[in-house]
Design a protein around this motif. Sequence first.
Motif, mmCIF file in Angstrom:
data_model
loop_
_atom_site.group_PDB
_atom_site.id
_atom_site.type_symbol
_atom_site.label_atom_id
_atom_site.label_comp_id
_atom_site.label_asym_id
_atom_site.label_seq_id
_atom_site.Cartn_x
_atom_site.Cartn_y
_atom_site.Cartn_z
ATOM 1 N N PRO A 295 1.349 -0.953 -0.368
ATOM 2 C CA PRO A 295 -0.114 0.308 -0.243
ATOM 3 C C PRO A 295 0.793 1.249 -0.248
ATOM 4 N N ALA A 296 -0.047 2.700 0.328
ATOM 5 C CA ALA A 296 1.563 3.428 -0.097
ATOM 6 C C ALA A 296 0.128 5.061 0.643
ATOM 7 N N VAL A 297 1.056 5.715 0.677
ATOM 8 C CA VAL A 297 0.213 7.027 1.662
ATOM 9 C C VAL A 297 1.036 8.283 0.484
ATOM 10 N N GLU A 298 -0.400 9.383 0.116
ATOM 11 C CA GLU A 298 0.002 9.715 -0.751
ATOM 12 C C GLU A 298 0.048 10.948 0.467
ATOM 13 N N ILE A 299 1.519 12.261 0.070
ATOM 14 C CA ILE A 299 1.304 13.357 1.250
ATOM 15 C C ILE A 299 1.030 14.512 -0.032
ATOM 16 N N ASN A 300 0.503 15.608 -0.071
ATOM 17 C CA ASN A 300 0.450 16.253 -0.908
ATOM 18 C C ASN A 300 0.631 17.670 0.499
ATOM 19 N N TYR A 301 2.027 19.061 -0.439
ATOM 20 C CA TYR A 301 2.860 19.514 0.909
ATOM 21 C C TYR A 301 2.730 21.027 -0.528
ATOM 22 N N GLY A 302 2.977 21.886 0.022
ATOM 23 C CA GLY A 302 3.304 23.023 -0.653
ATOM 24 C C GLY A 302 2.082 24.062 -0.598
ATOM 25 N N ASN A 303 2.360 24.877 -1.538
ATOM 26 C CA ASN A 303 1.471 25.863 -2.783
ATOM 27 C C ASN A 303 0.383 25.386 -2.069
ATOM 28 N N PRO A 304 -0.829 26.015 -0.963
ATOM 29 C CA PRO A 304 -2.385 25.189 -1.244
ATOM 30 C C PRO A 304 -2.784 25.383 -2.476
ATOM 31 N N ALA A 305 -2.802 26.555 -3.212
ATOM 32 C CA ALA A 305 -3.306 26.808 -4.479
ATOM 33 C C ALA A 305 -2.889 25.736 -5.671
ATOM 34 N N ASN A 306 -1.180 25.270 -5.627
ATOM 35 C CA ASN A 306 -1.245 24.616 -6.586
ATOM 36 C C ASN A 306 -0.015 23.019 -6.201
ATOM 37 N N PRO A 307 -0.795 22.917 -4.631
ATOM 38 C CA PRO A 307 1.029 21.720 -3.648
ATOM 39 C C PRO A 307 0.507 20.565 -4.913
ATOM 40 N N LYS A 308 2.074 20.101 -4.256
ATOM 41 C CA LYS A 308 3.172 19.129 -4.705
ATOM 42 C C LYS A 308 2.678 17.691 -3.991
ATOM 43 N N LYS A 309 3.263 16.816 -4.563
ATOM 44 C CA LYS A 309 2.826 15.221 -4.376
ATOM 45 C C LYS A 309 3.702 14.260 -4.247
#
Length: 330
Positions: A295-309
């Motif tokens: 399985p995996a964990v996906e983390i979205n981070y950085g600028n809320p308008a254009n987050p990195k993943k």
Amino acid sequence: MCEDNLQRSLSFGGRRCIPSHVEMEAFLAGKGSKVIPVQLPGGVDFPINIRSFTIVGEAVTELCKEMGISDFKELTEFCVLASRRKDGMVRPLHAEEYLFDFLLDGGSISLSLRRVNWKSPLSYSNDLYVDFHYQQLLGDYLSGQLMPPPAAGGSSPVQLMGELSALQHLALGLEDQPTLPKIKEYLPSQDGLSSKVEEIYSFCQRQITAMESLSPQDAKIRFIEFVSTLPLFGSNTFLAQKVSQSGIPSPCMVSINQEEVLFRHPKTQERVFQIFLTDVQSMRTIAPKKQGKEPAVEINYGNPANPKKVTIHLKQAKQLCHMLALLMES
């Protein structure tokens, strides 16, 4: 009792699960509480008395009270983990969750207590407190989660492991020098150690002679203080099979603490990437697409308008995701 349970529902929300048949029968028979074992580091079971609407935070408070901890900030640094016996899945529980939602009939779930945050200074006035922290850090060290760096404060890894081996031996209250096979039990899981065992053994013997006046409890305290100087101390470390970010090796060590998600090389411990917790926007677990895959964990981070993943593939995906959420709340 019903009035108190209603008040708790208003304060924390209702229970996640409908009470089981066994729980309802006990409740109707006037048995409003149950003694359950919570495993402490080192495999020691500590019994606590809980009711249907006992929240996790109350259980943590009761367990920490036995260790002489009353400061609220330090209480929040401990966590109850629910482990499913059939597949070993571990899930950290949030303070506002109800314990009985995770105590399924048949004993398929076991509970344990662990320190997951290390902001408060450590104190050694309570024997249970010392034993708890020693056993947790010892387990992390032996499993390879608290490895010494190639050179720690001018000391070679051989010297460091020799001293930590000596402290483990003295912590057991053993007066005789350890045998070579015994020394291997004091060493962490790490590739390439077999060629250094005799050198570690020799250094360990000298250290035991130099520290023979230490009591078992003092040896445990010295071990805790020694391990607390290692770079990965205070982190919750996982071994990821693959990370989607370019430049990160596979496998990779992923360490989470109160400040960041840190990605390290599994052998050199070199930092290769980091995400500050203040930059995390959201995270979720992803079920494996094929049988046998992780399985995996996906983390979205950085600028809320254009987050990195970034996507982290590992067996303990659910545990990492919930641990990250707990540390972001603290």
